[in-house]
Design a protein around this motif. Structure first.
Motif, PDB file in Angstrom:
ATOM      1  N   GLU A 188       7.321   8.168   2.388  1.00  0.00           N
ATOM      2  CA  GLU A 188       6.182   8.707   1.441  1.00  0.00           C
ATOM      3  C   GLU A 188       5.118   7.827   1.280  1.00  0.00           C
ATOM      4  O   GLU A 188       5.191   6.822   1.104  1.00  0.00           O
ATOM      5  N   THR A 189       4.088   8.445   0.640  1.00  0.00           N
ATOM      6  CA  THR A 189       2.760   7.880   0.214  1.00  0.00           C
ATOM      7  C   THR A 189       3.132   7.423  -1.176  1.00  0.00           C
ATOM      8  O   THR A 189       3.794   8.317  -1.880  1.00  0.00           O
ATOM      9  N   PRO A 190       2.228   6.721  -1.798  1.00  0.00           N
ATOM     10  CA  PRO A 190       2.557   6.392  -3.308  1.00  0.00           C
ATOM     11  C   PRO A 190       2.271   7.763  -4.060  1.00  0.00           C
ATOM     12  O   PRO A 190       2.610   7.923  -4.954  1.00  0.00           O
ATOM     13  N   ALA A 191       1.107   8.487  -3.571  1.00  0.00           N
ATOM     14  CA  ALA A 191       0.719   9.797  -4.160  1.00  0.00           C
ATOM     15  C   ALA A 191       1.879  10.602  -4.132  1.00  0.00           C
ATOM     16  O   ALA A 191       2.194  11.556  -5.150  1.00  0.00           O
ATOM     17  N   GLU A 192       2.635  10.853  -2.980  1.00  0.00           N
ATOM     18  CA  GLU A 192       3.534  11.625  -3.049  1.00  0.00           C
ATOM     19  C   GLU A 192       4.971  11.065  -3.895  1.00  0.00           C
ATOM     20  O   GLU A 192       5.556  11.926  -4.363  1.00  0.00           O
ATOM     21  N   ILE A 193       4.992   9.934  -3.998  1.00  0.00           N
ATOM     22  CA  ILE A 193       6.050   9.275  -4.965  1.00  0.00           C
ATOM     23  C   ILE A 193       5.627   9.823  -6.312  1.00  0.00           C
ATOM     24  O   ILE A 193       6.716  10.317  -7.160  1.00  0.00           O
ATOM     25  N   ARG A 194       4.398   9.741  -6.855  1.00  0.00           N
ATOM     26  CA  ARG A 194       4.064  10.142  -8.067  1.00  0.00           C
ATOM     27  C   ARG A 194       4.348  11.606  -8.344  1.00  0.00           C
ATOM     28  O   ARG A 194       4.547  12.018  -9.403  1.00  0.00           O
ATOM     29  N   MET A 195       3.977  12.274  -7.201  1.00  0.00           N
ATOM     30  CA  MET A 195       4.072  13.896  -7.288  1.00  0.00           C
ATOM     31  C   MET A 195       5.653  13.867  -7.397  1.00  0.00           C
ATOM     32  O   MET A 195       6.168  14.785  -8.498  1.00  0.00           O
ATOM     33  N   ALA A 196       6.593  13.405  -6.601  1.00  0.00           N
ATOM     34  CA  ALA A 196       8.069  13.524  -6.805  1.00  0.00           C
ATOM     35  C   ALA A 196       8.651  13.388  -8.233  1.00  0.00           C
ATOM     36  O   ALA A 196       9.335  14.086  -8.591  1.00  0.00           O
ATOM     37  N   ILE A 227      22.866   5.404  -2.014  1.00  0.00           N
ATOM     38  CA  ILE A 227      22.615   3.919  -2.244  1.00  0.00           C
ATOM     39  C   ILE A 227      21.133   3.821  -2.290  1.00  0.00           C
ATOM     40  O   ILE A 227      20.573   3.993  -1.252  1.00  0.00           O
ATOM     41  N   ILE A 228      20.820   3.372  -3.503  1.00  0.00           N
ATOM     42  CA  ILE A 228      19.487   2.999  -3.578  1.00  0.00           C
ATOM     43  C   ILE A 228      18.974   1.905  -2.959  1.00  0.00           C
ATOM     44  O   ILE A 228      19.718   0.839  -2.959  1.00  0.00           O
ATOM     45  N   THR A 229      17.997   1.761  -1.922  1.00  0.00           N
ATOM     46  CA  THR A 229      17.817   0.711  -1.015  1.00  0.00           C
ATOM     47  C   THR A 229      16.436  -0.080  -1.534  1.00  0.00           C
ATOM     48  O   THR A 229      16.103  -0.949  -1.022  1.00  0.00           O
ATOM     49  N   ASN A 230      15.705   0.712  -2.109  1.00  0.00           N
ATOM     50  CA  ASN A 230      14.228   0.270  -2.561  1.00  0.00           C
ATOM     51  C   ASN A 230      13.815   1.275  -3.415  1.00  0.00           C
ATOM     52  O   ASN A 230      14.205   2.297  -3.786  1.00  0.00           O
ATOM     53  N   TYR A 231      12.750   0.736  -4.190  1.00  0.00           N
ATOM     54  CA  TYR A 231      11.758   1.569  -5.070  1.00  0.00           C
ATOM     55  C   TYR A 231      11.059   2.474  -4.119  1.00  0.00           C
ATOM     56  O   TYR A 231      10.436   2.119  -2.952  1.00  0.00           O
ATOM     57  N   GLY A 232      10.403   3.633  -4.614  1.00  0.00           N
ATOM     58  CA  GLY A 232       9.645   4.375  -3.674  1.00  0.00           C
ATOM     59  C   GLY A 232       8.330   3.547  -3.461  1.00  0.00           C
ATOM     60  O   GLY A 232       7.866   2.929  -4.258  1.00  0.00           O
ATOM     61  N   ALA A 233       7.586   4.342  -2.581  1.00  0.00           N
ATOM     62  CA  ALA A 233       6.344   3.638  -2.248  1.00  0.00           C
ATOM     63  C   ALA A 233       5.362   3.575  -3.461  1.00  0.00           C
ATOM     64  O   ALA A 233       5.494   4.674  -4.276  1.00  0.00           O
ATOM     65  N   GLY A 234       4.716   2.224  -3.472  1.00  0.00           N
ATOM     66  CA  GLY A 234       4.013   2.373  -4.658  1.00  0.00           C
ATOM     67  C   GLY A 234       4.681   1.659  -6.054  1.00  0.00           C
ATOM     68  O   GLY A 234       4.042   1.417  -6.847  1.00  0.00           O
ATOM     69  N   LEU A 235       5.704   1.775  -5.937  1.00  0.00           N
ATOM     70  CA  LEU A 235       6.561   1.223  -7.168  1.00  0.00           C
ATOM     71  C   LEU A 235       7.142  -0.213  -6.977  1.00  0.00           C
ATOM     72  O   LEU A 235       7.720  -0.706  -7.791  1.00  0.00           O
ATOM     73  N   GLN A 236       7.066  -0.703  -5.633  1.00  0.00           N
ATOM     74  CA  GLN A 236       7.697  -1.972  -5.381  1.00  0.00           C
ATOM     75  C   GLN A 236       6.356  -2.761  -4.684  1.00  0.00           C
ATOM     76  O   GLN A 236       5.381  -2.028  -4.097  1.00  0.00           O
ATOM     77  N   ALA A 237       6.383  -3.889  -4.750  1.00  0.00           N
ATOM     78  CA  ALA A 237       5.179  -4.902  -4.191  1.00  0.00           C
ATOM     79  C   ALA A 237       5.259  -4.799  -2.713  1.00  0.00           C
ATOM     80  O   ALA A 237       4.464  -4.778  -1.966  1.00  0.00           O
ATOM     81  N   GLN A 238       6.678  -4.823  -2.358  1.00  0.00           N
ATOM     82  CA  GLN A 238       6.729  -5.094  -0.802  1.00  0.00           C
ATOM     83  C   GLN A 238       6.605  -3.643  -0.085  1.00  0.00           C
ATOM     84  O   GLN A 238       7.015  -2.558  -0.541  1.00  0.00           O
ATOM     85  N   ALA A 239       6.376  -3.590   1.234  1.00  0.00           N
ATOM     86  CA  ALA A 239       6.059  -2.529   2.113  1.00  0.00           C
ATOM     87  C   ALA A 239       7.686  -2.063   2.443  1.00  0.00           C
ATOM     88  O   ALA A 239       8.308  -2.886   2.465  1.00  0.00           O
ATOM     89  N   LEU A 240       7.501  -0.767   2.751  1.00  0.00           N
ATOM     90  CA  LEU A 240       8.855  -0.008   3.073  1.00  0.00           C
ATOM     91  C   LEU A 240       9.149  -0.337   4.279  1.00  0.00           C
ATOM     92  O   LEU A 240       8.303  -0.246   5.253  1.00  0.00           O
ATOM     93  N   SER A 241      10.575  -0.554   4.835  1.00  0.00           N
ATOM     94  CA  SER A 241      10.822  -0.656   5.962  1.00  0.00           C
ATOM     95  C   SER A 241      12.449  -0.181   6.062  1.00  0.00           C
ATOM     96  O   SER A 241      13.174  -0.124   5.327  1.00  0.00           O
ATOM     97  N   HIS A 242      12.475   0.208   7.511  1.00  0.00           N
ATOM     98  CA  HIS A 242      14.029   0.504   7.859  1.00  0.00           C
ATOM     99  C   HIS A 242      14.981  -0.665   7.771  1.00  0.00           C
ATOM    100  O   HIS A 242      15.979  -0.500   7.527  1.00  0.00           O
ATOM    101  N   ASP A 243      14.504  -1.662   7.872  1.00  0.00           N
ATOM    102  CA  ASP A 243      15.190  -3.157   7.842  1.00  0.00           C
ATOM    103  C   ASP A 243      15.816  -3.430   6.352  1.00  0.00           C
ATOM    104  O   ASP A 243      16.872  -3.552   6.304  1.00  0.00           O
ATOM    105  N   GLN A 244      14.597  -3.003   5.507  1.00  0.00           N
ATOM    106  CA  GLN A 244      15.171  -3.214   4.106  1.00  0.00           C
ATOM    107  C   GLN A 244      16.262  -2.169   3.770  1.00  0.00           C
ATOM    108  O   GLN A 244      17.238  -2.397   3.419  1.00  0.00           O
TER     109      GLN A 244
END
Ligand code: HPA
Length: 270
Positions: A188-196, A227-244
């Motif tokens: 998702e984009t950060p805007a989509e995460i804010r919408m969600a 299982i929560i693997t990350n915070y949604g886009a824009g909520l964490q400093a790190q870029a999202l990845s499938h490795d994470q």
């Protein structure tokens, strides 16, 4: 419309006769639970008629039938996603197979991004409800009146109660919340995460919802864990990845195993 569930169930029964109680679908990085099944037969999806083989690297693509905590279970280690083919019915045959094998309960698991600060990566979240943001539905094209499926208790209140009870008993922290299905495969984009967040979601992911609709359509009761693997886009400093996703899911599964075992035991012997 129906898939090849009966044919696949016959193949499983020929390899390991018996009836089963609980079916499970293990998502990204969560396959290690399947290794704990006892008295097991393992059947690659490629041996099962029309079973979709996932192209996702962390999915092992085998059906494991056996016992967990003494309860007969069928585990689908690896799932196919809508984003792999554009087909929302892609999990029809696998879910039908579970039902045909006697499973009246589906426990679905997935990896998801958290929208809540208090639900950190590595922790499980019990799904209480969902929002189908993809707009796709695996029952489109169904002609039977059953297609007008009631979804008001899709995530079975009694099973959720059992999960919360065993979480308390095992001392595992367990959040509960609404899962929002995005088609993926891009995050998702950060805007989509804010919408969600504004729309009432607690977590986002790319799976599970079509399987839950299919399972309810077939009359199964459903529980689902993220299982929560990350915070949604824009909520964490790190870029999202499938490795994470893969690596955090693996660690999170180590914590979730005890919870799942306790749930299976309670349901199976309760
Ligand atoms: N978004 C969608 N799917 C996911 C995520 C996410 O942040 N994390 C794991 N699966």
């Amino acid at each position: 419309m129906s898939g090849f569930g009966h044919e696949c169930a016959e193949i499983v029964r020929a390899a390991r006769p018996g009836s089963y109680r609980i079916g499970m679908i293990l998502g990204s990085g969560l396959g290690s639970l399947a290794e704990e099944v006892e008295d097991a037969v393992r059947i690659p999806y490629s041996h099962l008629t029309e079973f979709p083989v996932s192209t996702v690297t962390s999915h092992s693509s085998e059906l494991v039938a056996g016992t967990l905590s003494g309860v007969p279970v069928v585990i689908l280690s690896g799932r196919a996603h809508y984003y792999e083919s554009g087909d929302p019915t892609v999990m029809r045959t696998p879910v039908e197979t579970l039902k045909d094998l006697g499973c009246d309960i589906l426990l679905a698991t997935n990896a998801a991004g958290s929208l809540r600060e208090d639900v950190a990566p590595g922790n499980p979240m019990l799904i209480s409800d969902h929002i189908n943001w993809s707009g796709k539905n695996p029952l489109i094209g169904e002609e039977d009146e059953k297609r007008f499926l009631d979804m008001s208790t899709a995530y079975d209140p009694e099973l959720r109660g059992v999960m919360k009870k065993v979480a308390q008993e095992t001392g595992a922290p367990l959040a509960e919340g609404v899962y929002m299905w995005f088609s993926g495969p891009s995050f998702e984009t950060p805007a989509e995460i804010r919408m969600a967040k504004m729309l009432g979601a607690d977590a986002v992911g790319m799976s599970t919802v079509p399987e839950v609709i299919l399972a309810r359509f077939l009359g199964m009761r459903v529980a689902a864990l993220s299982i929560i693997t990350n915070y949604g886009a824009g909520l964490q400093a790190q870029a999202l990845s499938h490795d994470q996703t893969k690596s955090v899911a693996q660690t999170g599964m180590a914590r979730m195993k005890e919870l799942v075992r306790a749930f299976v035991k309670e349901i199976g012997h309760g």
